[in-house]
Write a protein that holds these residues in place. Structure first.
Motif, PDB file in Angstrom:
ATOM      1  N   ARG A  42       0.817  -1.210   0.000  1.00  0.00           N
ATOM      2  CA  ARG A  42       0.000   0.000   0.000  1.00  0.00           C
ATOM      3  C   ARG A  42       0.852   1.262   0.000  1.00  0.00           C
ATOM      4  O   ARG A  42       0.458   2.276  -0.552  1.00  0.00           O
ATOM      5  CB  ARG A  42      -0.932  -0.018   1.213  1.00  0.00           C
ATOM      6  N   VAL A  43       2.024   1.213   0.634  1.00  0.00           N
ATOM      7  CA  VAL A  43       2.907   2.380   0.670  1.00  0.00           C
ATOM      8  C   VAL A  43       3.330   2.750  -0.750  1.00  0.00           C
ATOM      9  O   VAL A  43       3.330   3.924  -1.130  1.00  0.00           O
ATOM     10  CB  VAL A  43       4.145   2.098   1.547  1.00  0.00           C
ATOM     11  N   TYR A  44       3.656   1.751  -1.556  1.00  0.00           N
ATOM     12  CA  TYR A  44       4.053   1.983  -2.948  1.00  0.00           C
ATOM     13  C   TYR A  44       2.916   2.646  -3.716  1.00  0.00           C
ATOM     14  O   TYR A  44       3.126   3.628  -4.441  1.00  0.00           O
ATOM     15  CB  TYR A  44       4.441   0.664  -3.612  1.00  0.00           C
ATOM     16  N   GLY A  56      -2.488   9.228   6.242  1.00  0.00           N
ATOM     17  CA  GLY A  56      -1.243   9.193   5.483  1.00  0.00           C
ATOM     18  C   GLY A  56      -1.350   9.920   4.161  1.00  0.00           C
ATOM     19  O   GLY A  56      -0.464  10.703   3.787  1.00  0.00           O
TER      20      GLY A  56
END
Length: 469
Positions: A232-234, A285
């Protein structure tokens, strides 16, 4: 079989009936015959190709690969046809499109960027002497980099549009598959592949094709955030990069994209405490990341300016129209129609009553197909609301909020602005086509009868404000 032969016949009959009726009733304002034949030919191609591809590709393997290369083929053909059309009717605009205006500015600004790259100068500083706003820098930078590699030839940009336009088609297929099923996804892909408005803008030297790619690509990765449990960060980083880039193309799209993503993440899964926790963390985020990008790009002041400027823009545009186009404010009764039917607009202009209309009626087939096919968009939207299809929140928010902004600004009838909502509405269109019901054809025919009257009213209105009717 979802797009049957009778659907094709109805679409063709409606479109040709509109053209023939206006020729009979307004013979003095008839479009040139070659343009009529080209437009009708494109309409026949669209409905015929939609029928043929949905039949032939229903279970074909390597669908994405075929979709990309067939899309690329049609877009290259579109570029060639745009050159031919311009050569025949407006050769002074070559190597750009008919009635080219902004294209020349983009071309010159692209040369500035290419020269700055060659001489080792700051690109942003160089562009600041040409553009008054940084929101115009994006496409110029793209052009400049391509010019610095391949030479300062406009055809390079048009072929670039063909490539990213084809990738956009594949992304539409992928998004639709996430939201619905394979059946809807394949139909959405085929529609996007042969949709004349997308082919038309793909052959123009404008930023709309790049903008559609950025929006659709961002939406795809945003959908992956909600779909995946890993990486998910990518995906968040990729989405935020698109968010930042959009500020250099059209500022208003960035906050719309952000709002749509936050809504999608918030409402997709709220059944378990774990889902709520993840949703909150993801939203925080993305929000922090977007604010950070907004700050480092110094775009926060531009966003405020856009919001403040949009408050009275509709009234100002009507006043400007009354001075330049002969529209009296009291006579602008068409304004409520444009707002109420903002998704449907623009309506086709099929009359030739002054030289400035050449660049408008040459693409009458684009609006006619959109107007007729949007019946299935409404079906898809109704189903999304009725069945509470939460996966449609992101694409629905981007499309509908953007259309509302256009309506409030009084520019929803301009195809160049309206085109950005089309890829997202095609997703709903595919579901409307697949979800057949007993009286669907009858309802579509009634809808087309209404559209017929609206198109007639629109063209009469354009004549009347010029004292020609």
């Amino acid at each position: 079989m979802y797009w049957v032969k009778s659907h094709t016949n109805i679409g063709i009959l409606f479109s040709t009936a509109v053209v023939i009726f206006h020729i009979i009733v307004f013979p003095d304002y008839m479009m040139p015959l070659p343009i009529i034949f080209i437009g009708v030919g494109i309409i026949l191609f669209f409905y015929g190709a939609l029928r043929w591809y949905t039949l032939l590709w229903r279970k074909v393997k390597l669908f994405k690969t075929k979709l990309f290369f067939h899309s690329l083929f049609y877009r290259v053909i579109g570029v060639s046809c745009m050159y031919a059309l311009t050569f025949l009717y407006d050769p002074r605009s070559l190597p750009f499109e008919i009635a080219a205006a902004d294209s020349w500015n983009y071309h010159y600004s692209g040369i500035i960027v290419a020269d700055a790259i060659r001489d080792g100068k700051n690109i942003f500083t160089s562009l600041s002497f040409f553009w008054s706003n940084e929101s115009d820098y994006g496409f110029s930078i793209v052009i400049g980099h391509l010019y610095s590699i391949f030479g300062k030839f406009p055809v390079v940009i048009k072929l670039f549009n063909a490539v990213i336009g084809s990738i956009t088609v594949v992304r539409i297929y992928q998004i639709t598959k996430i939201v619905y099923q394979e059946e809807q996804a394949r139909i959405a892909g085929v529609i996007a592949m042969v949709m004349p408005p997308l082919l038309w803008f793909g052959g123009m030297f404008l930023k709309e094709t790049t903008l559609m790619f950025l929006l659709i690509n961002a939406a795809f990765f945003a959908m992956r955030i909600t779909e995946q449990t890993k990486f998910r960060v990518y995906y968040i980083i990729v989405v935020l990069l698109h968010f930042g880039v959009l500020f250099y193309f059209r500022i208003v799209l960035a906050p719309i994209l952000l709002a749509a993503i936050l809504l999608q993440i918030t409402f997709l899964k709220l059944k378990k405490k774990r889902d709520i926790f993840i949703s909150v963390i993801l939203n925080i985020g993305i929000l922090i990341g977007s604010i950070y990008i907004l700050t480092i790009l110094h775009m926060d002041t531009y966003v405020i300016q856009v919001i403040e400027a949009s408050q009275d823009q509709f009234g100002n545009e009507l006043e400007d129209a009354s001075k330049t186009g002969g529209i009296k404010y009291t006579a602008a009764l068409i304004a409520p129609l444009l707002i109420a039917g903002a998704i449907l607009t623009p309506f086709p202009s099929v009359l030739n009553f002054e030289a400035s209309q050449l660049g408008i009626f040459t693409h009458f087939q684009n609006e006619m197909i959109r107007n007729s096919m949007y019946f299935f968009v409404f079906l898809g939207l109704i189903r999304a609301i009725k069945l509470k299809q939460k996966k449609t929140i992101l694409i629905g928010t981007i499309a509908l909020v953007y259309v509302m902004v256009l309506a409030a600004s009084g520019i929803s009838h301009q195809d160049r602005f309206q085109i950005l909502s089309l890829p997202f509405l095609i997703v709903f269109m595919s579901d409307g086509i697949v979800s057949r019901y007993h009286k669907q054809k009858m309802h579509w025919c009634l809808y087309l009868a209404l559209i017929f009257m609206i198109i007639l009213m629109w063209n009469i209105f354009k004549l009347s404000i010029r004292g020609l009717f």
